[in-house]
Enzyme design. Sequence first.
Site, PDB file in Angstrom:
ATOM      1  N   SER A 236      43.151  41.447  38.276  1.00  0.00           N
ATOM      2  CA  SER A 236      41.767  41.024  38.467  1.00  0.00           C
ATOM      3  C   SER A 236      40.862  41.655  37.404  1.00  0.00           C
ATOM      4  O   SER A 236      41.073  41.426  36.222  1.00  0.00           O
ATOM      5  CB  SER A 236      41.311  41.366  39.887  1.00  0.00           C
ATOM      6  OG  SER A 236      40.108  40.720  40.203  1.00  0.00           O
TER       7      SER A 236
ATOM      8  N   HIS B  40      44.526  35.229  45.396  1.00  0.00           N
ATOM      9  CA  HIS B  40      44.313  36.207  44.321  1.00  0.00           C
ATOM     10  C   HIS B  40      45.314  37.361  44.445  1.00  0.00           C
ATOM     11  O   HIS B  40      45.936  37.771  43.458  1.00  0.00           O
ATOM     12  CB  HIS B  40      42.881  36.722  44.431  1.00  0.00           C
ATOM     13  CG  HIS B  40      42.374  37.461  43.248  1.00  0.00           C
ATOM     14  ND1 HIS B  40      42.521  37.032  41.945  1.00  0.00           N
ATOM     15  CD2 HIS B  40      41.658  38.631  43.170  1.00  0.00           C
ATOM     16  CE1 HIS B  40      41.928  37.883  41.119  1.00  0.00           C
ATOM     17  NE2 HIS B  40      41.411  38.866  41.850  1.00  0.00           N
TER      18      HIS B  40
ATOM     19  N   ASP C 165      46.237  37.518  37.275  1.00  0.00           N
ATOM     20  CA  ASP C 165      45.067  36.773  37.719  1.00  0.00           C
ATOM     21  C   ASP C 165      43.771  37.442  37.244  1.00  0.00           C
ATOM     22  O   ASP C 165      42.937  37.871  38.061  1.00  0.00           O
ATOM     23  CB  ASP C 165      45.054  36.610  39.244  1.00  0.00           C
ATOM     24  CG  ASP C 165      44.419  35.276  39.669  1.00  0.00           C
ATOM     25  OD1 ASP C 165      44.503  34.305  38.905  1.00  0.00           O
ATOM     26  OD2 ASP C 165      43.845  35.223  40.774  1.00  0.00           O
TER      27      ASP C 165
END
Length: 337
Positions: free
Chosen positions: A154, A247, A179
């Site tokens: 992230s 996610h 991601d």
Amino acid sequence: MIFIVLFINFICICISSTTADSDCIAPPMECPNENVTFWLYTRQNEDEPHQVLAMDQESIESAPWVQDAPIKILIHGYTGHKDFSPNTEIRPAYMQCCNYNIISVDYNPIAREPCYIEAARNTELVGMCTAQLIDQLVQKYGFNLTQFHVIGFSLGGQTAGFIGDYVTSGKLERISALDPAMPLFVTTDNNKKVDRGDAKFVDVLHTNALEKGKLEASGHVDFYANGGITQPGCKATKEQTKSGCNHARAPVYYAESITTDVGFYATKCYSWIIYMIGWCEMFDSADEILFGEYVPRNVKGLYFFSTNSEPPYARGSNQKTKNRRRRSSNYFRRGIK
């Protein structure tokens, strides 16, 4: 649809900024920084991490380094810390498979809720301070830059790009961005987002594109799990939104790739759009490569793989399925003659 999602993310960021209080901080770009700490884990001290300080000789020389072993640097995302994803998934997997040096970066004080705007801005500071540690280890303590592999989830995926920008000892060997965060990183400036120029090899995984993660191809090779937007088996719960589940699958898949005997096998496709309309085989070969820890370093382009809806997520080679389908199709054609 893309514009709607971007607009929603923009509104969320605006709400975040209006609800933020004095706890939202963006420290000066100075390293070392008390808000960014580094913790070394090996099999010798798996339950008692050793804090490593970039400019402190004693903390570096007294650390229980595994000589000549790879150094995996794990970087958390928004609201995280050293015992939060991706550390909780990936660190145990490495401990199971290999006696590596695992450095968990902790920048929780400058990545707390509801301060997303500041947290995103602070990724550059975290990258700069982590690069300082790497340069110290290489230039003063005899470590080889080829030992380092940066893995960020992230906001941590975007932080990894800044590390590559700030390292002065040479070019990082590998970055794996899991991601990488999208909000506030939609830009044409490659110096402000993770991209293929940040290391000799950059591999990127997409699991929640257009919401928390990016759809944009960002590495030498980009993997889109189940199309890269939603993941099978994910649904909203009291603890987590559906988007959050999608996610969070990124570090889970990567961790499984370290220890699985089955493997995540991905096939190449010319573009994400071509994949979504099912035309990949018209443009690309059916050759497969492994996603994750053991991805070949010479591959480039966009690759797609499917997973199970629950662990273990890896499904193995797609060729077996294709061969079964081909045999069934041949049998059917023979039957109607």
